[in-house]
Structure formats: structure tokens, C-alpha cells
Motif scaffolding. Structure first.
Motif, short mmCIF file in Angstrom:
data_model
loop_
_atom_site.label_atom_id
_atom_site.label_comp_id
_atom_site.label_asym_id
_atom_site.label_seq_id
_atom_site.Cartn_x
_atom_site.Cartn_y
_atom_site.Cartn_z
N TYR A 384 9.72 32.18 -4.72
CA TYR A 384 8.29 32.23 -5.06
C TYR A 384 7.97 33.59 -5.66
CZ TYR A 384 3.51 33.63 -3.80
OH TYR A 384 2.25 34.16 -3.81
N PRO A 386 6.00 35.69 -9.50
CA PRO A 386 5.38 35.58 -10.83
C PRO A 386 6.40 35.19 -11.90
CG PRO A 386 5.62 37.88 -10.18
CD PRO A 386 6.00 37.06 -8.99
N PRO A 387 5.93 34.79 -13.08
CA PRO A 387 6.85 34.39 -14.15
C PRO A 387 7.71 35.55 -14.62
CG PRO A 387 4.60 33.67 -14.61
CD PRO A 387 4.52 34.60 -13.46
N LYS A 391 13.78 33.89 -11.39
CA LYS A 391 13.97 32.87 -10.34
C LYS A 391 14.97 31.81 -10.79
CE LYS A 391 9.61 31.77 -10.19
NZ LYS A 391 9.12 32.72 -11.22
N GLU A 453 9.82 24.95 -11.19
CA GLU A 453 8.36 24.78 -11.27
C GLU A 453 7.87 23.68 -10.34
OE1 GLU A 453 6.98 27.02 -12.86
OE2 GLU A 453 8.36 27.71 -14.38
N THR A 500 11.76 26.68 -7.38
CA THR A 500 11.05 27.87 -7.88
C THR A 500 9.58 27.54 -8.04
OG1 THR A 500 11.28 27.37 -10.25
CG2 THR A 500 13.14 28.48 -9.18
N ASN A 502 5.51 29.53 -8.98
CA ASN A 502 4.67 30.69 -9.27
C ASN A 502 3.53 30.81 -8.27
OD1 ASN A 502 5.15 29.81 -12.67
ND2 ASN A 502 6.15 31.48 -11.62
N SER A 503 3.16 29.70 -7.66
CA SER A 503 2.03 29.72 -6.72
C SER A 503 2.33 28.76 -5.57
CB SER A 503 0.75 29.30 -7.43
OG SER A 503 -0.31 29.16 -6.52
N GLU A 568 3.23 42.73 -17.21
CA GLU A 568 3.74 41.58 -16.47
C GLU A 568 4.54 42.06 -15.28
OE1 GLU A 568 6.70 39.51 -18.72
OE2 GLU A 568 7.60 41.35 -19.48
N GLN A 634 -1.09 36.99 -10.72
CA GLN A 634 0.19 36.27 -10.86
C GLN A 634 1.20 37.05 -11.69
OE1 GLN A 634 -0.21 32.25 -12.19
NE2 GLN A 634 -0.83 31.52 -10.20
#
Length: 819
Positions: A384, A386-387, A391, A453, A500, A502-503, A568, A634
Motif C-alpha cells: 500500500y 502512493p503511485p 509496488k 490496483e 497493490t 494506492n488507497s 510526487e 496520495q
């Protein structure tokens, strides 16, 4: 129809005796004076007795046996009535019809099996008047019903009789099972009343329909209804005959196809071509070599047997063949051998990914347990973060370290449950789910399986894929994973699933509970620089056809790209910008132009243009009410500024900057706390009523929310109301309560990194967040002073200086007028 004609076999009578037995003279109606005063009533199932008709009845109930034996010893006269429900074992008056037929017992036979069979002939119709006794069997008084057919034959009677005989003749022709003696019997019946009774008795109809015919008093009405029933039976027999004829034609066509297929098989053998049978034999041979569970092998051979009976030209044949090929192609109990060299695995992980110590340690732990135990259910890991933090690419490194196959399935936008669980074979175009498809592609039952995702799975009317994933990602259930297409269970327990996301908020709660969450936070500037040097620059040189000696990136150049052209947590945009520089160099080499082989920060600006992002830096403390806060996004941590201003007014509050409900509530809590503790801060209460307050968070186009700005807003408001300076190069994060408690918040590592980038020297955190700081590498917090607080008073003592700002507001108050 005409089932009673088989009676001749039972009573061993010849045809003439049978015709005489059903002759109306012998079945003449009884008169009332010929009947006993009390008539025993015999309930019968599945049939209705009509006057003049002879039928055999098997008697099994004790009451019925007693009745028959007593009557047979006497005058042999009984009343026969049909039951309404054949399942009723001990029928009472309400369980039988009210109208029946007086019958005479012609013969009684005791069969070898112990059952008693009687041959009876109907005499007259009757209606039950009064029940006299129920034990030992039903006894009643009855009223005889007369036959209403006119004694003299009329045109109408002759016409209906002829119509009934014609209809009966058609039934005899359409039904070959009826013996030929039936036509002889029909030709010898001249009485219209007996004819209707005889045909009604042998009609292929329900008991209720026959009873309805028995209850009709008018002979013409009964004959007309009987004719309707017989015409319906004729239509059914004609339809049955047509269907049998069509089926017979289809069977002939199949036999022809079989003959042609056998000839084709011979020709294919002569030409050396593989026919359908050879394909099936090849599949069976492959199946014999497979190492698979016994129940799967049995199912596979059963499918092949089914295919061998199919016509290769039919639509079902290729579907069945594809299914059989899938079964034999799947790697049942086929595994790659794991590499348990932990030092080698750690070296591979360190080489491919910089940082990520927690994830690497978890993989090494997994390998260590597997090495010691030699058997372990695959854990369900969820990376888990951010982009762009690596991951997905981490999965390839894990597969390489474990010496396992690598497969990846993207779940972004998947909204059909069949994508996970497959379609049922009955559907057109049915396919197995992506889980089984990827296992087949991996040719191994223990690959590293990346579910990319997983937080972006959606659902619609076609089902909920997240719910279908519950079985896949449950270590206690996935050993018997059921795919709709596969139809047999498949063992996924040896697969190393890595999801994987992102949130975490958008992941199904039950699905999240089944996974071990491993957080991957953003990279620091130092980490990004190292990743760029070791991974990104060599990769982009190779992708753009550059040699290692063609160009070099100075450390300042990489720092410039990171600070000025990307914002980022990961390194995805950083790789793009390095790729832009590499393309510029490739163009210069291709066009034989002069260029500097060492890229510095100046060359970066010339190639990429002006910096796209301003570095977030501390902006000073000359103005009251401006405080630096820390926020999590994020794409990593950021600093934000909270500004407050006062103007003469009526105590109005204005909040701006696209604040969410949580931040608005934080502002309200801060104002309430200040009002409640105004005396401690030396504030005049009139300032809250006679001055308007405006709280603003810059970058108004960007929505902001979250429980991190409570102490920041309080400090900003305390500064603007007291006109005291805020300590320089100080940032803070935490939530407050009305009692003045400071609550912990999340995203501490990202916020600390943001503070370092902005040039902050001191940070105020809740005491509870000390545990989060301990998990951060010392090099990230080096040079930072972190203050841990429990109450708002501690925050204000640390953040506010005694010194006033250069141009403080001079508060003036208007005295309230008395009424």
C-alpha cells in the motif's frame, strides 16, 4: 384406453366368454327391491366403475378385505365409490365421491403374494343417502339413479353412437398397444348407455374426469362430453405419432452421419491426418502422464468419454474439446522449486529496489519460514502506497528471489464477477476466470501472482468482483477455489499473492481483513537521487540507444529535476523527465551536434525549460496568523500554510480554501477553545464580537480535508488575536479537542520528509506519534528537532514568541449601549 380387455388373461376366459361378460343383458340394472337394506361401500383408487363394465380390483386394506369376504359369502352385492385422493389410506365419507356404482362380485382370487383380487361388474349408479356404520367397514343407505337414455332409438342417439364408435376406431388404429379384440368388443355393443359406460371406463383420463361422466344423469349430455374427451385423446395420439415419426427420421440421419464419419476416419488414416478420435486419444495419453488429484482425473476421463460420443460437426464439440484441453493444460500439483538462499534473495531485492526495508524484511521472513517448515500456505500481502514507488515492479524481484514464475493481473476497472470466477460452460463464449487463465500461463501452481490496483475494483449489475476475490485471498479457503468454468476445485494455497493499492479506503472491508498490509511510503530526495543513479538513468540510456559513456548526470542535475520538475512520492515522473533529457542527447548524437556529455543543473533548465514547481519553503514569521502545517496526500507529504486575518465587524467567521468538513470542524473547535481560555491568553472578550475573523488555506483550487490541522489552526488564531510572532522554521500537525488535548494523526513519515524539503528545523507532534518516529530511519530525522506535546498549552508555549509582530493591529472596542 381399453385396458380392461386384458381381463381375459386374468380370468382365463376366451374371446366369446369375454364378450358375453360385458354384454348389457348380463349387466342389467338392479331394481331397488333387489338391493339389501344396508349396502357395504368399497372405496377404490385410480379408477371409476361404470354400470355393465367388468374390471379386476386388487384389495389390500384390511377393511376392504373384510368387506369383500363377507359380501362374497352372501349376495355378492357391494357399492363401489372412487376416492378423491389416492394417498388416503383410511378414507372416510368426506374422502370419497357421493355417487358410485352398485357392483356384483363375479369371482374372487387369492394370489400367491397374499393379495386378494376380485372381478366385479357394475350394475346401477347410486347416490349415498345416509351413512349407517363406519366399522368394521363403511355401510350406508343409497338411492339408485336411473339411466336417462331413451329406450327408443332416435336419430340423435344413432348419430352419437356412430360418432363414439368412429372415434374409438381411430384410437385403436393410432395406439398399437391395444389388442385387436377391442374392435370385436365394440362391434358387439349396441346399447348406447352401455357403450358410453364402456368407453368412459376405458378412457385415458383422470379419475375426476371419469367421475364427472358417471355423475351426469342425462345420457346424451354424458355421450357428448365423452366424445369431446375422446377427440382430445385422438389429437394427442396423432401428435405423439408425428413426434415418433420425426424422431425416427432423426435417428436415421444420425446413423447416416455415423457411417460417413467412419468412412472419413478410414480416409484420414490412409492420408496420415489426425481425426477426432486421435485427438481424444492424444488428450487421454497426456492425462495419463499428469500428476493430478484422483477426482480430477476421473472427471477428465468422464469428459473425454462424453466427447467421444459427440458428433464432431455439432456446436458442443469444440466447446467440450476446449474444456478438456484446459483441464490437461493446467499445472495440477506442478511446482517450481524454491531457492532458499536467503543471502542471494536479499542481494536481488537490494539490487532491484532502493529502500523498502520493511517489505524486503517481510519477504526474507517468508523465505526463512518456508525453508524451515518446507510447507506453508502462501501469505496474502498488500503493498500500500502512493503511485510510482515500485509496488508492481517489486513483484518481479520477489519472483526472481524465490525462483518462481511471475504473473500479473490488473484489477483496475474490473466490474464483472466472471473476470475472477469465470463463466458457466452453458453460456456462449464461456471462459475461465483470469485467475485460472494466469495459472495456466505460468505453467506452475506456485507463482508470484500480482493483483494490481486492487483498490480500483468496481461493481455493477454483473456482480461484485471484490466479493469474488474473498475466496481467492483467504488462506483458509483458497485451497479449494471454485471456478465456474472449471467445475472442479483448484488449489491456490501455494500461490504467493501480492496485491497493490494506492488507497485502503476503497478496498472491500472483508477483503482488506484477509490481507497483510505493508505500507510503502514516499521516497526522500536522497533516496530518489540514489534510485535515479542506480536504476533510472541506466534504464533510460538503454531505452534511448545511448552508451554508458555518451552522457553522465551530475548529482546537482538529478536534484534539480527532483525539486523543480517533479512533485510526487514515487519516481515515475522523475523517470519521464530523465527520459526527456536522454532524448535530447540522443537527438544531438544522431544529428552530430555538439553537446556537453555531463548534464548539470544548468543543462537541465536549458533542456526541460523553466521549473514547473516552486519548492515549498518556509516563508518567515513577520506577519501574525501565518502558521506552517503538515499534510499527507496520495503523492506524499506536503507543507501548507494557514493564514488568519481580523477586520472590524460583528464577529463573523469566514473559512476559505476549499476546506472539507473535518478541517471546518477543526477551525470551529479552535475558536471555541480560544473563547473559553481568552483570559489565560490575555484577550479581551470583545474582540470576538467586534472583529470579523477570516481563516484561509492557500491554493484555493485544491480541495483539502483531514484531521491534521487542528493545532495549526489554533496556533494561527492565537497568533492573530494576540499579535504575537510564531517561532521561525517551525511546522506542526495534530488534532485538538475542546478540552485542549492534542490527538495523534497519521502519515508521519511523509510529513517529516515534506518538512525536510521545505527547510523546517522543528516539528510539533502529539506524544502518541513518538512510536511513528521510531519506525523512521534516523537519517530522515537527522537535523530535525521534534517536540512531543499532550496539550494545547504546550503547543502555544512552543510556537508563540513573546515578541509582537512589527505592525500589530491596534484593537479598538465600542461600548455596548444599554437599553
Amino acid at each position: 384406453m381399453f385396458n380392461q380387455l386384458l381381463l381375459s388373461d386374468l380370468v382365463q376366459e376366451d374371446q366369446e366368454e369375454l364378450i358375453q361378460m360385458i354384454n348389457p343383458e348380463e349387466g342389467e340394472e338392479l331394481k331397488k327391491e333387489d338391493l339389501p337394506e344396508e349396502l357395504a361401500i368399497l372405496p377404490i383408487r385410480n379408477t371409476v366403475l361404470f354400470p355393465g363394465v367388468v374390471i379386476p380390483i386388487t384389495v389390500g386394506r384390511q377393511k376392504s378385505i373384510k368387506l369383500v369376504k363377507k359380501a362374497y359369502k352372501g349376495d355378492r352385492i357391494i357399492g363401489v365409490v372412487a376416492q378423491k385422493n389416492v394417498k388416503t389410506e383410511d378414507p372416510a365419507l368426506e374422502d370419497i365421491y357421493n355417487i358410485g356404482t352398485v357392483a356384483k362380485i363375479i369371482k374372487m382370487l387369492v394370489l400367491p403374494d397374499g393379495n386378494t383380487t376380485i372381478i366385479i361388474q357394475g350394475k346401477s349408479r347410486f347416490e349415498i343417502d345416509t351413512v349407517l356404520e363406519e366399522e368394521p367397514f363403511l355401510t350406508a343407505k343409497i338411492n339408485l339413479l336411473e339411466n336417462s337414455f331413451p329406450k327408443k332409438s332416435t336419430k340423435e342417439t344413432k348419430a352419437i353412437v356412430q360418432s363414439l364408435k368412429d372415434a374409438a376406431g381411430k384410437i385403436l388404429k393410432l395406439n398399437p398397444e391395444i389388442p385387436q379384440e377391442a374392435q370385436v368388443a365394440l362391434d358387439n355393443i349396441s346399447d348406447p348407455g352401455f357403450l358410453t359406460h364402456f368407453l368412459s371406463s376405458n378412457l385415458n383420463a383422470e379419475v375426476a374426469d371419469k367421475q364427472k361422466l358417471l355423475e351426469i344423469n342425462d345420457g346424451m349430455t354424458r355421450a357428448t362430453l365423452l366424445l369431446e374427451q375422446m377427440l382430445k385423446e385422438i389429437q394427442l395420439l396423432e401428435l405423439k405419432h408425428d413426434i415418433q415419426k420425426k424422431v425416427h427420421t432423426d435417428i436415421d440421419a444420425q446413423q447416416r452421419d455415423y457411417y460417413l464419419r467412419q468412412q472419413l476416419k478410414v480416409l484420414q488414416d490412409e492420408l496420415g491426418q489426425d481425426g477426432p478420435d486421435q485427438e481424444i486419444d492424444q488428450l487421454r495419453a497426456r492425462g495419463d502422464e499428469k500428476k493430478w488429484p484422483q477426482e480430477v482425473k476421473k472427471h477428465f476421463n468422464k469428459e473425454l468419454d462424453k466427447i467421444s460420443r459427440m458428433n464432431p460437426a455439432s456446436a458442443e464439440y469444440p466447446v467440450a474439446m476446449n474444456y478438456a484441453e484446459l483441464l490437461v493444460d493446467l499445472p495440477w500439483d506442478e511446482f517450481t522449486e524454491d531457492n532458499f538462499d536467503l543471502k542471494r534473495a536479499k542481494k536481488i531485492l537490494d539490487k532491484d529496489h532502493f529502500g523498502m526495508e520493511k517489505v524486503k524484511d517481510r519477504i526474507i521472513e517468508y523465505l526463512a519460514v518456508l525453508k524451515l517448515k518446507q510447507n506453508m500456505k502462501g501469505p496474502i500481502l498488500c503493498l500500500y502506497g502512493p503511485p510510482g514507488v515500485g509496488k508492481t515492479s517489486l513483484g518481479k524481484s520477489i519472483a526472481s528471489a524465490l525462483n518462481r514464475q511471475y504473473v500479473r493481473m490488473s484489477l483496475g476497472g474490473v466490474h464483472d464477477e466472471a473476470e475472477i470466477r469465470g463463466h458457466r460452460k452453458t453460456y456462449i463464449g464461456a471462459l475461465p476466470g483470469k485467475i485460472i487463465q494466469n495459472i495456466k500461463k505460468a505453467k506452475s501452481s506456485n507463482p508470484v501472482f500480482i493483483l494490481d490496483e486492487i483498490d480500483k475494483v468496481s461493481s455493477d449489475f454483473r456482480g461484485d468482483p471484490a466479493s469474488a476475490l474473498l475466496e481467492v485471498l483467504d488462506p483458509e479457503q483458497n485451497s479449494t477455489f471454485a471456478d465456474n468454468y472449471l467445475e472442479v476445485d483448484y488449489d491456490l494455497s501455494k500461490v504467493l499473492f501480492i496485491a497493490t493499492a494506492n488507497s485502503l479506503e476503497t478496498i472491500h472491508p472483508a477483503l482488506r481483513d484477509r490481507m497483510e498490509i505493508i505500507s510503502l511510503s514516499g521516497y526522500t530526495q536522497e533516496e530518489k537521487t540514489e534510485i535515479a543513479k542506480k536504476h533510472l538513468v541506466p534504464k533510460q540510456k538503454k531505452e534511448h540507444g545511448l552508451k554508458s559513456t555518451d552522457v553522465k548526470f551530475h548529482k546537482k542535475a538529478l536534484t534539480k529535476i527532483i525539486d523543480g520538475y517533479t512533485r510526487e512520492s514515487g519516481v515515475r515522473n522523475l523517470e519521464r523527465q530523465i527520459g526527456s533529457v536522454a532524448r535530447h542527447v540522443a537527438k544531438s548524437i544522431a544529428m552530430e551536434e555538439e553537446f556537453d556529455k555531463t548534464i548539470t543543473d544548468k543543462e537541465v533548465v536549458e533542456i526541460l525549460g523553466s521549473e514547473r514547481f516552486d519548492k515549498e519553503l518556509y516563508q518567515g514569521n513577520d506577519i501574525a496568523g501565518v502558521v506552517t502545517g503538515l499534510a499527507w496526500t496520495q503523492v506524499g507529504g506536503e507543507i501548507l500554510f494557514i493564514e488568519s486575518s481580523l477586520s472590524k465587524g460583528k464577529g463573523k467567521l469566514t473559512l476559505s480554501g476549499q476546506l472539507g468538513d473535518v478541517m471546518k470542524e477543526s477551525a470551529m473547535a479552535a475558536i471555541s477553545y480560544l473563547k473559553a481560555n481568552a483570559d489565560d491568553l490575555g484577550l479581551d472578550h470583545k474582540v470576538f464580537d467586534q472583529y470579523d475573523l477570516h481563516v484561509h488555506v492557500p491554493a484555493g483550487a485544491v480541495p483539502k480535508d483531514g484531521p491534521s490541522a487542528g493545532i495549526t489552526m489554533l496556533t494561527s488564531l492565537a497568533s492573530i488575536y494576540t499579535q504575537r510572532k510564531v517561532k521561525s522554521k517551525l511546522a506542526m500537525t495534530g488534532e485538538i479537542t475542546l478540552r485542549g488535548k492534542v490527538l495523534p494523526v497519521g502519515g508521519i513519515k511523509e510529513k517529516v520528509l515534506a518538512a525536510r524539503r521545505a527547510g523546517i528545523n522543528e516539528i510539533i507532534l502529539s506524544s502518541t506519534n513518538k512510536r511513528d518516529i521510531k519506525e523512521i530511519d534516523d537519517r530522515y530525522v537527522k537535523g530535525l528537532t521534534i517536540h512531543y506535546v499532550d496539550t494545547v498549552d504546550e503547543v502555544l508555549n512552543l510556537a508563540l514568541l513573546k515578541e509582537k509582530v512589527k505592525k500589530p493591529i491596534k484593537f479598538t472596542f465600542t461600548e455596548a449601549k444599554e437599553n
